[in-house]
Design a protein around this motif. Structure first.
Motif: not given
Length: 145
Positions: A57, A62-65, A67, A70, A140
């Protein structure tokens, strides 16, 4: 003319992710640029229809979107998300994308993420994500799980 060369592994900047490319399509616009039917800087890495795995990253992502680990597919055109066209849902006509990437081989900060392997100082133009490389830097806004 295309050839296989080593380049440095790129690093994502703010709002970008590094994707380990699993698959990349060859689009006819890639071929138009390779054959010099459309102007594009050289040397360059082509490939803008990619899928792969998020491995790093940049700041502010937005690491939850998106990850680490992923699996993502990346849009045909990388939208900036904030220009007139992107705000209207017309990402395929994103003005900064065409002004910076399609004309200069750069990302939204006006620079490339690719450099030669030998010295690390010679810039290499990126046709969109430069997905024919092993790793691709992707804004992103252009990556979808």
């Amino acid at each position: 003319k295309m050839k296989v060369e080593s380049i440095q592994k790129p690093s994502p900047k703010k709002g970008e992710v590094l994707v380990k490319v699993r698959a990349c399509g060859v689009c006819h616009t890639d071929l138009h640029c390779i054959k010099k039917h459309l102007p594009f800087p050289s040397p360059a890495v082509f490939g803008h229809e990619i899928s792969g795995t998020v491995v790093e990253h940049g700041d502010g992502v937005n690491t939850s979107r998106l990850p680490l680990g992923g699996r993502v597919a990346c849009t045909f055109i990388m939208p900036c998300g904030s220009c007139f066209h992107c705000k209207r849902g017309e990402e395929d006509t994103c003005a900064p994308f065409f002004a910076l990437n399609r004309l200069k081989g750069q990302l939204y900060d006006g620079s490339t993420r690719l450099y030669d392997a030998e010295t690390g100082t010679e810039p290499i133009a990126m046709y969109s994500f430069a997905g024919l490389a092993e790793y691709a830097v992707v804004p992103e806004t252009a990556a979808v799980l």
